[in-house]
Design a protein around this motif. Sequence first.
Motif, mmCIF file in Angstrom:
data_model
loop_
_atom_site.group_PDB
_atom_site.id
_atom_site.type_symbol
_atom_site.label_atom_id
_atom_site.label_comp_id
_atom_site.label_asym_id
_atom_site.label_seq_id
_atom_site.Cartn_x
_atom_site.Cartn_y
_atom_site.Cartn_z
ATOM 1 N N ALA A 107 -0.165 10.620 2.453
ATOM 2 C CA ALA A 107 1.334 10.468 3.272
ATOM 3 C C ALA A 107 2.508 10.875 2.264
ATOM 4 C CB ALA A 107 1.515 8.468 3.508
ATOM 5 N N GLY A 108 3.491 11.093 2.578
ATOM 6 C CA GLY A 108 4.684 11.482 1.763
ATOM 7 C C GLY A 108 4.945 12.927 1.398
ATOM 8 N N ARG A 133 3.730 17.145 1.446
ATOM 9 C CA ARG A 133 4.356 17.719 2.826
ATOM 10 C C ARG A 133 3.259 19.711 2.318
ATOM 11 N NH1 ARG A 133 9.435 20.839 3.500
ATOM 12 N NH2 ARG A 133 8.525 21.772 4.515
ATOM 13 N N TYR A 184 6.011 6.399 -5.043
ATOM 14 C CA TYR A 184 5.262 5.243 -4.303
ATOM 15 C C TYR A 184 6.302 4.776 -3.257
ATOM 16 C CZ TYR A 184 1.103 3.981 -1.717
ATOM 17 O OH TYR A 184 0.121 4.031 -1.714
ATOM 18 N N ASP A 185 6.741 5.723 -2.221
ATOM 19 C CA ASP A 185 8.096 4.380 -1.596
ATOM 20 C C ASP A 185 7.401 5.114 -0.410
ATOM 21 O OD1 ASP A 185 9.773 4.322 -3.421
ATOM 22 O OD2 ASP A 185 10.745 6.648 -3.623
ATOM 23 N N GLU A 186 8.022 4.067 0.632
ATOM 24 C CA GLU A 186 7.370 4.295 1.890
ATOM 25 C C GLU A 186 7.820 5.959 2.173
ATOM 26 O OE1 GLU A 186 5.008 2.877 4.191
ATOM 27 O OE2 GLU A 186 4.678 1.547 1.797
ATOM 28 N N PRO A 187 7.201 6.777 2.868
ATOM 29 C CA PRO A 187 7.947 7.786 3.451
ATOM 30 C C PRO A 187 9.657 7.682 5.148
ATOM 31 C CG PRO A 187 5.332 7.990 3.297
ATOM 32 C CD PRO A 187 5.432 6.455 3.608
ATOM 33 N N GLN A 188 10.277 7.629 4.390
ATOM 34 C CA GLN A 188 11.054 7.150 5.601
ATOM 35 C C GLN A 188 12.371 8.001 4.954
ATOM 36 O OE1 GLN A 188 11.132 4.103 7.622
ATOM 37 N NE2 GLN A 188 10.962 2.562 5.788
ATOM 38 N N ARG A 236 12.961 9.465 1.983
ATOM 39 C CA ARG A 236 11.883 9.357 0.777
ATOM 40 C C ARG A 236 10.638 10.226 0.888
ATOM 41 N NH1 ARG A 236 14.694 4.813 1.325
ATOM 42 N NH2 ARG A 236 12.992 4.301 2.858
ATOM 43 N N GLN A 237 10.095 10.993 0.208
ATOM 44 C CA GLN A 237 8.083 11.390 -0.094
ATOM 45 C C GLN A 237 8.284 10.686 -0.831
ATOM 46 O OE1 GLN A 237 7.015 13.084 2.928
ATOM 47 N NE2 GLN A 237 9.680 12.345 3.676
ATOM 48 N N ARG A 238 6.747 10.963 -0.703
ATOM 49 C CA ARG A 238 6.415 10.998 -1.848
ATOM 50 C C ARG A 238 6.158 11.478 -3.480
ATOM 51 N NH1 ARG A 238 1.268 6.688 0.147
ATOM 52 N NH2 ARG A 238 3.170 4.925 1.170
#
Lengths: 406, 219
Positions: free
Chosen positions: A12-13, A15, A114-118, A121-123
């Motif tokens: 997650a986060g 690409r 390590y953020d919530e991907p939204q 905000r990506q990881r």
Amino acid sequence: MAKDRSLLPIPAGMRDFLPGEAQLRRVLENKWAQLYTSWSYEEVMTPTVEYLDVLTIDTGEEMAGRLFQFFDRKGHIMVLRPEMTTPIARLMASRLYKDTLPQRLFYGANVFRYDEPQAGRQREIFQSGVELIGASSPLADAEVIALAVEALRQSGLEEFQISIGQIEVFNGIMDELPLSPEDKSKIRDLVAKKDFVSLEEFLQNHHLNLEQAELLLRLPTFHGGKEALEEASILAVNEKARQGLENLHQVYSALCLYGVEEYVAFDLGVLRGFDYYTGIVFEGYTVGLGFPICGGGRYDRLLSQVGYDCPATGFAIGLDRVLLALSRNQQPKTHTKPDVLLGGDDLVEIFAKAARLRARGFRVEVDVLGRQEEALKAYGRERGIADIIYFALSPREDADDVKKEA
Amino acid sequence: MRNLLTIALPKGKLYGDAVDILAEAGLCVDGLKEDSRKMVFTNEKAGLKYIICRPTDIPTFVEYGAADLGIVGKDTIVEQDKDLMELVDLRFGYCRFVVALPEVTAHGRDISQFNHRRVATKFPNVAENYFRQRGMQVEVIKLHGNIELAPAVGLADMIVDIVSTGRTLRENQLVAIEDIFSATARMVANRVSYRLKHSRIQPLIEEVRRNVKDKEVRS
């Protein structure tokens, strides 16, 4: 047999950049690298993985809980770098400390949070930025802001704005408030969270109906061009705040001389990274994107924390966010077609031709599947390649019309 | 795009007051009060767009910048912890976050005596933070509505919920034993919009703040 595609996930986060997307990114990176170089900045690269205790010397609470960390086989705690300024400070203090100042450095690098991907905000984030180390003058701050403006302009963004604040104005007002360090830290939290309702309640509950408390609430309303800065003179409650405002004046004058005033606005409510920044702070915004595209400012304490006492200023642009903003006005890019397709069985001719065309700047694909003439043409047409040349070992008499020069 | 101001309004309880507050501040709210199922109202002449959506979605619309401004309850803001600018306390939509228990078990007991219990709530973040701060360990069960049902059927021992009058609690033989905090409606802004559209947003905010204060003085 094809594998079930749902069994091939990425974290997650993170690409992928597909053909076309990766190209857009590369073009932008190259443009910026060229720009920074022309302003006499030199590129540096640092490792993706570093020791936790080295990289968290300064970041304080902002990064706590947002790091990718793990152990190496000897039990050291390692992190994926969450930003580039601290690695560059480490580099300065440990490797370049004998070099003449100021040093101008730039980077293009991936960083991990390590953020919530939204909401932008990506990881894994791609940042492009500069650090100007060893100069405390307003001209140094103006240089990096003007350079950020130029970088955004060259990216092709049409409407953007850099908002400039000064953390010392806020700190000066805070010095005047008769509050405990705990209460002041609470105020900084509320300001960082941009919760002005709770801030007002807090100030009232502490019976701070003082002028200074009122000023704190009004900070974000000082916004605009030169006239906003004139109005802000009422914020000069002490020497610290006065100097902060004076510094803003000087930086602004220099930015006018750079001719970038149409892209900059003052905003004394821009307050970021209290643990980190010590003077000018700024953020870049563009219409239609709800989060900043770049940020930066002056950090005169960080280098002393790694044992190399020296002022510094810089910025980082979020490359993904700029690409996102650009993608709103652009057609999505896909594969790039080759200009010429070469095939056949006369490899000597094919390779010689390919080398000549490539040297002239053409995009040349050489068939590696041993296609016969008809198959080669069919394949070329399917991909939309304009020029297809087939080289037979012993040319037939009528083969000349196939050979088209690119 | 810079001339268009987009405001997200919450469907339901807060809707009427939210529209009133905008009208009082001098914004054109034509059509907003009519019974319709439209979700987007655009008034190009006034440079205004309204989005009408679920209250719990408002922080998301504003955080992404799909709306520049929004009106939403503090209860929703706290639960979601989104990156918003919270600008004005609008003073309507008052409610309290409470911990409530069945009357029979609550009788004369302090909350700290209820460790390792199950807590049903629509607000798991608020509940978890509250119990963590008190050093209590609980199992939080997320439900989407009718929380008061959970203790009655043995799904949970207690609930964390918002109450405004307390009637629902009484009807279900529940009693509030702790107040967590109280909440009212807030005006929130996207942090980029606030800066790029400052010349439109700031006067509006000041007008709204003035009106809220006036009302308080009058009442």
